[in-house]
Enzyme design. Structure first.
Site, PDB file in Angstrom:
ATOM      1  N   ASN A   1      34.259  37.146  47.984  1.00 52.40           N
ATOM      2  CA  ASN A   1      34.889  35.858  47.678  1.00 52.40           C
ATOM      3  C   ASN A   1      34.857  34.914  48.867  1.00 52.40           C
ATOM      4  O   ASN A   1      34.826  33.698  48.702  1.00 52.40           O
ATOM      5  CB  ASN A   1      36.322  36.061  47.198  1.00 52.40           C
ATOM      6  CG  ASN A   1      36.355  36.483  45.734  1.00 52.40           C
ATOM      7  OD1 ASN A   1      35.442  36.175  44.983  1.00 52.40           O
ATOM      8  ND2 ASN A   1      37.377  37.206  45.343  1.00 52.40           N
TER       9      ASN A   1
ATOM     10  N   SER B   1      42.508  39.357  44.947  1.00 54.51           N
ATOM     11  CA  SER B   1      41.239  38.702  45.275  1.00 54.51           C
ATOM     12  C   SER B   1      41.264  38.129  46.687  1.00 54.51           C
ATOM     13  O   SER B   1      40.237  38.059  47.351  1.00 54.51           O
ATOM     14  CB  SER B   1      40.969  37.547  44.319  1.00 54.51           C
ATOM     15  OG  SER B   1      40.928  37.989  43.008  1.00 54.51           O
TER      16      SER B   1
ATOM     17  N   GLU C   1      34.859  46.423  46.320  1.00 54.90           N
ATOM     18  CA  GLU C   1      35.099  46.345  47.763  1.00 54.90           C
ATOM     19  C   GLU C   1      36.338  47.202  48.053  1.00 54.90           C
ATOM     20  O   GLU C   1      37.366  47.047  47.386  1.00 54.90           O
ATOM     21  CB  GLU C   1      35.364  44.902  48.180  1.00 54.90           C
ATOM     22  CG  GLU C   1      34.123  44.033  48.122  1.00 54.90           C
ATOM     23  CD  GLU C   1      34.430  42.575  48.446  1.00 54.90           C
ATOM     24  OE1 GLU C   1      33.839  42.044  49.386  1.00 54.90           O
ATOM     25  OE2 GLU C   1      35.267  41.976  47.752  1.00 54.90           O
TER      26      GLU C   1
ATOM     27  N   HIS D   1      39.013  46.170  45.345  1.00 52.49           N
ATOM     28  CA  HIS D   1      38.718  44.865  44.743  1.00 52.49           C
ATOM     29  C   HIS D   1      37.532  44.969  43.800  1.00 52.49           C
ATOM     30  O   HIS D   1      36.385  45.109  44.225  1.00 52.49           O
ATOM     31  CB  HIS D   1      38.453  43.817  45.837  1.00 52.49           C
ATOM     32  CG  HIS D   1      38.167  42.470  45.272  1.00 52.49           C
ATOM     33  ND1 HIS D   1      37.025  41.758  45.554  1.00 52.49           N
ATOM     34  CD2 HIS D   1      38.855  41.719  44.388  1.00 52.49           C
ATOM     35  CE1 HIS D   1      37.044  40.631  44.876  1.00 52.49           C
ATOM     36  NE2 HIS D   1      38.137  40.579  44.166  1.00 52.49           N
TER      37      HIS D   1
HETATM   38  P1  NAI Z   1      45.498  38.394  34.060  1.00 49.90           P
HETATM   39  O1  NAI Z   1      46.384  37.221  34.048  1.00 49.90           O
HETATM   40  O2  NAI Z   1      44.446  38.509  33.026  1.00 49.90           O
HETATM   41  O3  NAI Z   1      46.378  39.717  33.971  1.00 49.90           O
HETATM   42  C1  NAI Z   1      47.516  39.970  34.740  1.00 49.90           C
HETATM   43  C2  NAI Z   1      48.384  40.916  33.938  1.00 49.90           C
HETATM   44  O4  NAI Z   1      49.433  41.380  34.769  1.00 49.90           O
HETATM   45  C3  NAI Z   1      49.009  40.264  32.718  1.00 49.90           C
HETATM   46  O5  NAI Z   1      48.660  40.987  31.563  1.00 49.90           O
HETATM   47  C4  NAI Z   1      50.501  40.344  32.991  1.00 49.90           C
HETATM   48  O6  NAI Z   1      51.264  40.561  31.826  1.00 49.90           O
HETATM   49  C5  NAI Z   1      50.578  41.512  33.951  1.00 49.90           C
HETATM   50  N1  NAI Z   1      51.737  41.483  34.812  1.00 49.90           N
HETATM   51  C6  NAI Z   1      52.235  40.445  35.502  1.00 49.90           C
HETATM   52  N2  NAI Z   1      53.335  40.815  36.190  1.00 49.90           N
HETATM   53  C7  NAI Z   1      53.512  42.120  35.949  1.00 49.90           C
HETATM   54  C8  NAI Z   1      54.456  43.077  36.373  1.00 49.90           C
HETATM   55  N3  NAI Z   1      55.426  42.754  37.203  1.00 49.90           N
HETATM   56  N4  NAI Z   1      54.337  44.342  35.936  1.00 49.90           N
HETATM   57  C9  NAI Z   1      53.354  44.700  35.088  1.00 49.90           C
HETATM   58  N5  NAI Z   1      52.427  43.822  34.657  1.00 49.90           N
HETATM   59  C10 NAI Z   1      52.505  42.556  35.072  1.00 49.90           C
HETATM   60  O7  NAI Z   1      44.878  38.459  35.521  1.00 49.90           O
HETATM   61  P2  NAI Z   1      43.525  39.147  35.973  1.00 49.90           P
HETATM   62  O8  NAI Z   1      42.414  38.185  35.892  1.00 49.90           O
HETATM   63  O9  NAI Z   1      43.408  40.454  35.325  1.00 49.90           O
HETATM   64  O10 NAI Z   1      43.786  39.368  37.538  1.00 49.90           O
HETATM   65  C11 NAI Z   1      44.607  40.401  38.016  1.00 49.90           C
HETATM   66  C12 NAI Z   1      44.382  40.558  39.506  1.00 49.90           C
HETATM   67  O11 NAI Z   1      43.027  40.877  39.736  1.00 49.90           O
HETATM   68  C13 NAI Z   1      44.654  39.324  40.341  1.00 49.90           C
HETATM   69  O12 NAI Z   1      45.172  39.709  41.565  1.00 49.90           O
HETATM   70  C14 NAI Z   1      43.297  38.697  40.495  1.00 49.90           C
HETATM   71  O13 NAI Z   1      43.193  37.874  41.632  1.00 49.90           O
HETATM   72  C15 NAI Z   1      42.457  39.938  40.648  1.00 49.90           C
HETATM   73  N6  NAI Z   1      41.052  39.785  40.324  1.00 49.90           N
HETATM   74  C16 NAI Z   1      40.660  39.030  39.252  1.00 49.90           C
HETATM   75  C17 NAI Z   1      39.316  38.904  38.939  1.00 49.90           C
HETATM   76  C18 NAI Z   1      38.888  38.120  37.741  1.00 49.90           C
HETATM   77  O14 NAI Z   1      37.683  37.841  37.637  1.00 49.90           O
HETATM   78  N7  NAI Z   1      39.757  37.798  36.822  1.00 49.90           N
HETATM   79  C19 NAI Z   1      38.269  39.558  39.766  1.00 49.90           C
HETATM   80  C20 NAI Z   1      38.805  40.391  40.826  1.00 49.90           C
HETATM   81  C21 NAI Z   1      40.138  40.458  41.093  1.00 49.90           C
END
Ligand code: NAI
Length: 654
Positions: free
Chosen positions: A477, A406, A439, A427
């Protein structure tokens, strides 16, 4: 002489009129003029007993020609063409290959029968452009299908598939193959001797229910959806009028809407959404082909991105960190696909295909065949860097590597690999299988071919891909942070959360900034803010209200309170505790609070959006003001009918 875009051939007792105006066979002036010639020609041929109207290429007439809306309409109008088809001495049959939208569907409604292939879909997209159908759609459709269904089709702008169209009575027959051959057979067997009246001479299928109409009308008016309100009004009034009067009412309403600010704003966005994803210097660059997509991280975003790719036919391998996480991701994907099936967004066949194209693993080595790998792990730079080092080892060198970060610098992440030129940002917005915007982040080192591949991939998953440069928060963002900050300043200076949110909703946002943060959860932003140094906080006007809310373990709706309290778990209510906290913070900072009107709140928010957007443009992060409009409308609910913040600013009446 103008090139031939309509051809007529005669086959024994039938004439076949084919429109060939690539790519979408829109009902342009040339098409309309040559259809009139075809009508004259077929009317004069006494040997024929029916006319089949079809299109070359993969679609039926996909719409009117929107580019013509800027100028006075050139005769013949589409209505003239359709009226002439209805009045022809022999029946016309629409043979619908692919999509029949807007003017295309109106053309089909003017035919006596409608046949289609099983890939066809039908709809009126005019409301999306601030308009209503202008060539008979509002009074012919309720003569073929139930009034409520006609209202749905015209006022939602959502297309329906062939099966549904047949159920409703819009389509007479669907053929799974050999459309034209089957259509000729059907015509000879069923049309030639049919007594069916022209559509506009048929009776309305079902009477209108006044109460439902009044309610729908008042909701549309309250939401400032003027085209939707006009459509409901026109359809319901014309149902009890003579067709000639209904046609006049439709025409007058269409022309009035065409001149409306909303329609102009919506047309601006229509063109912006089509031009923004096109990057001039990539036009001769061939994207790499993508079949297998790897996703790393199966949380909120990873599962959404995986679902989006699966729904577009890609094979997806999702890698999580351990077996329980793999199993959770598998369940989430299955649930997402099940929901799409239940909501009839996908067919059973597509659902099965998507499931069989999906696999999970706890091993990065499972990504060895991926053509594209998209990382969506925690927003933690160290973890992301580790993931990219691993991706560099396990993926083939031609694979494109993307991060869904993000905020982080994509160049820093790219530099963890031996080939930074294959790293790009993709993104997404949450929920990623529903939100249209992506994006696509261009680093200094990314290869043009890699960037073109990322854009093409986003497009092939039906997303609007907006190119953006590297900076904290990219376009969306970064602008959102700027206006959120302004909203926090407003709290300290004299406003309360509900006043800011009410002003935003009155302007047209679907949700206010504080309600939105409560919905998303306040803990994520808090964790990010904790990483800011004391100097970083000192250099800006740092507002501590949100931190203090989190310190009280109020993380938003999921904990029952945040900027608001949620006694029933979902309705935001004003909270005395919060309001006291805000007043205390103003006092602590020595700020004398003042009253803000709704207009002042909105002006402050719009000014902060515009200032940040201008900085973004100057730095070359966004390619154009249109890119900002597309991002803010599709990413953060800026009211579509206002055309986006840059368009709204440029057309603001002083
Ligand atoms: P989340 O916490 O729901 O999911 C992250 C996942 O990554 C978890 O299931 C975790 O087990 C897994 N994970 C962590 N380390 C790992 C590894 N080394 N290998 C494999 N899997 C691993 O987080 P979320 O919300 O899905 O965000 C993910 C990314 O997307 C972040 O960078 C966030 O900033 C970005 N993002 C999030 C948005 C949102 O609205 N939640 C919108 C746009 C981007």
């Amino acid at each position: 002489m103008s090139p031939s875009v309509v051809t007529t051939i005669f086959e024994d007792d039938l004439a076949i009129v084919t429109i060939n105006y690539p790519p979408f066979n829109v009902a342009s002036h040339a098409v309309r003029a040559q259809l009139i010639e075809a009508i004259t020609q077929t009317n004069e041929n006494t040997a024929i007993q029916a006319v089949l109207l079809t299109c070359a290429g993969s679609t039926f007439v996909a719409s009117a020609d929107i580019k013509e809306y800027d100028n006075p309409l050139q005769a013949p109008s589409l209505s003239t063409v359709i009226d002439a088809i209805e009045k022809a001495p022999v029946p016309w049959v629409a043979v619908i290959n692919g999509t029949a939208l807007g003017g295309g569907l109106e053309l089909a409604l003017g035919c006596r029968f409608r046949l289609c292939d099983n890939k066809a879909n039908f709809g009126f997209r005019e409301v999306n452009l601030g308009l209503i159908p202008g060539a008979g759609g509002t009074y012919r459709l309720p003569r073929l299908i139930a009034m409520q269904e006609a209202l749905n089709l015209i006022t939602t702008g959502k297309p329906i598939n062939a099966r549904k169209a047949q159920q409703l009575g819009l389509i007479d027959e669907v053929f799974s193959k050999a459309l034209l051959t089957n259509a000729k057979e059907f015509t000879r067997a069923n049309v030639i001797r049919s007594e069916r009246l022209p559509t506009s001479e048929q009776d309305i299928v079902s009477p209108i229910r006044r109460t439902g109409i009044e309610k729908a009308l008042s909701v549309a008016k309250r939401r400032k959806q003027i085209a939707k309100a006009a459509a409901i009004d026109t359809i319901s009034r014309s149902a009890v009028m003579a067709v000639k009067d209904a046609a006049a009412l439709e025409r007058q309403t269409f022309l009035e809407l065409l001149q409306s600010d909303q329609s102009k704003a919506l047309q601006h966005l229509f063109f912006a959404e089509r031009s923004v994803p096109i990057v001039a210097d990539l036009q001769s660059v061939e994207p790499r082909s993508i079949a297998i997509v790897g996703i790393i991280g199966g949380g909120t975003m990873g599962t959404g991105i995986a679902a989006s790719a699966l729904l577009s036919g890609f094979t997806v391998v999702l890698v999580e960190r351990d077996t329980p996480s793999v199993e959770r991701a598998q369940r989430n994907i299955e649930k997402t696909l099940q929901d799409s099936l239940a909501r009839e967004i996908i067919t059973q066949e597509k659902f099965q295909n998507a499931l069989s194209n999906f696999s999970t693993s706890a091993q990065f080595s499972s990504l060895s065949n991926a053509d594209l790998a998209i990382e969506a792990v925690f927003e933690d730079l160290q973890i992301k860097n580790e993931v990219f080092k691993k991706l560099d080892e396990v993926t083939k060198p031609s694979a494109v590597l993307a991060t869904n970060t993000s905020y982080f610098d994509v160049s820093v992440i790219a530099n963890q690999t031996n080939i930074p030129s294959r790293v790009v940002g993709l993104h997404y917005f949450s929920p990623a299988h529903i939100m249209k915007l992506v994006e696509v982040i261009r680093t200094e080192s990314v290869a043009p071919e890699v960037f073109a591949t990322a854009l093409q991939f986003a497009k092939s998953t039906k997303k609007i891909a907006v190119p953006a440069g590297v900076c904290r928060g990219f376009i969306a963002n970064r602008i959102m942070s700027a206006y959120r900050q302004t909203c926090e300043h407003l709290l300290e200076d004299g406003a309360l959360p509900h006043q800011v949110d009410t002003a935003m909703k009155a302007y047209g946002f679907p949700i206010g900034i504080f309600e939105m943060q409560d919905l998303a959860g306040l803990d994520i932003g808090w964790a990010m803010r904790k990483q800011l140094t004391a100097a970083e906080k000192h250099n800006t006007r740092y507002v501590e209200i949100a931190d203090k809310i989190c310190e009280a373990k109020r993380f938003g709706r999921k904990t029952g309170s945040g900027f608001y309290k949620y006694e029933d778990g979902k309705t935001a209510q004003r909270d005395e505790w919060i309001e006291q906290l805000i007043l205390a913070e103003s006092t602590r900072k020595g700020i004398v609070r003042c009253e803000f009107s709704r207009a002042e709140i909105i002006d402050a928010i719009l000014a902060s959006i515009k200032d940040e957007a201008e900085a973004i443009l100057q730095e070359g992060i966004a390619d154009s003001p249109e890119a900002i409009d597309v991002v803010m409308v599709n990413g953060f609910g800026f009211p579509r009918w206002r055309g986006g913040p840059m368009y709204a600013a440029s057309t603001a009446k002083t």
